[in-house]
Structures are given as C-alpha cells and as structure tokens.
Design a protein around this motif. Structure first.
Motif, PDB file in Angstrom:
ATOM      1  N   CYS A   1       1.787   0.890 -12.754  1.00 35.91           N
ATOM      2  CA  CYS A   1       2.318  -0.121 -11.854  1.00 35.91           C
ATOM      3  C   CYS A   1       1.883  -1.505 -12.324  1.00 35.91           C
ATOM      4  O   CYS A   1       0.713  -1.739 -12.619  1.00 35.91           O
TER       5      CYS A   1
ATOM      6  N   CYS B   1      -0.107  -3.351  -9.028  1.00 43.37           N
ATOM      7  CA  CYS B   1      -1.485  -3.060  -8.631  1.00 43.37           C
ATOM      8  C   CYS B   1      -2.283  -2.398  -9.742  1.00 43.37           C
ATOM      9  O   CYS B   1      -3.472  -2.166  -9.608  1.00 43.37           O
TER      10      CYS B   1
ATOM     11  N   ASN C   1      -2.010   0.586 -10.898  1.00 38.96           N
ATOM     12  CA  ASN C   1      -2.211   2.009 -10.688  1.00 38.96           C
ATOM     13  C   ASN C   1      -1.481   2.824 -11.766  1.00 38.96           C
ATOM     14  O   ASN C   1      -0.340   2.546 -12.095  1.00 38.96           O
TER      15      ASN C   1
ATOM     16  N   CYS D   1       5.655   3.259  -7.551  1.00 37.65           N
ATOM     17  CA  CYS D   1       4.207   3.384  -7.493  1.00 37.65           C
ATOM     18  C   CYS D   1       3.824   4.081  -6.186  1.00 37.65           C
ATOM     19  O   CYS D   1       4.227   3.652  -5.114  1.00 37.65           O
TER      20      CYS D   1
ATOM     21  N   SER E   1       1.063   4.143  -4.884  1.00 38.22           N
ATOM     22  CA  SER E   1       0.019   3.398  -4.193  1.00 38.22           C
ATOM     23  C   SER E   1       0.591   2.260  -3.352  1.00 38.22           C
ATOM     24  O   SER E   1       0.289   2.128  -2.177  1.00 38.22           O
ATOM     25  N   CYS E   2       1.450   1.463  -3.992  1.00 38.10           N
ATOM     26  CA  CYS E   2       1.957   0.289  -3.269  1.00 38.10           C
ATOM     27  C   CYS E   2       3.473   0.321  -3.111  1.00 38.10           C
ATOM     28  O   CYS E   2       4.062  -0.630  -2.617  1.00 38.10           O
TER      29      CYS E   2
HETATM   30 ZN   LIG Z   1       1.342  -0.271  -7.377  1.00 42.74          ZN
END
Ligand SMILES: [Zn+2]
Length: 51
Positions: free
Chosen positions: A23, A26, A28, A39, A41-42
């Motif tokens: 990503c 972020c 990741n 992603c 995560s975000c």
């Molecule tokens: Zn991310």
C-alpha cells in the motif's frame, strides 16, 4: 461409462493468482488477489503490486 468411487474433492472455485502488494498510503504489505487490489488495512486502492 460412469466411474464411481472417486469423489471430486478438488474443486476449483476460482483460479486466482496472489501477488505481493504494498500500500502506497500506509505502507502495509500484503498479498493481493484479483484484479482490483485493496489494502486490507486502510482500504486504499493506491497499491503497488509485483507479479
Ligand atoms: Zn493501506
């Protein structure tokens, strides 16, 4: 003609290839599957994948 005995256990739902993705938002790193990778995560679509 019918061959009975071997149950079809190996079922191909989808032939997917996983790639290494990162990503850009972020940072990741995750495994991306499919055409559109997000992603985990975000939820950003701003990811970079290597094949
Ligand atoms: Zn991310």
């Amino acid at each position: 003609m019918c061959s009975v005995g071997g149950p079809m256990v190996d079922i191909d739902l989808k032939k997917v290839t996983s790639r290494k993705c990162k990503c850009l938002d972020c940072g990741n790193e995750f495994k991306g599957v499919g055409k559109k990778v997000r992603c985990p995560s975000c939820q950003s679509e701003n990811v970079e994948c290597s094949e």
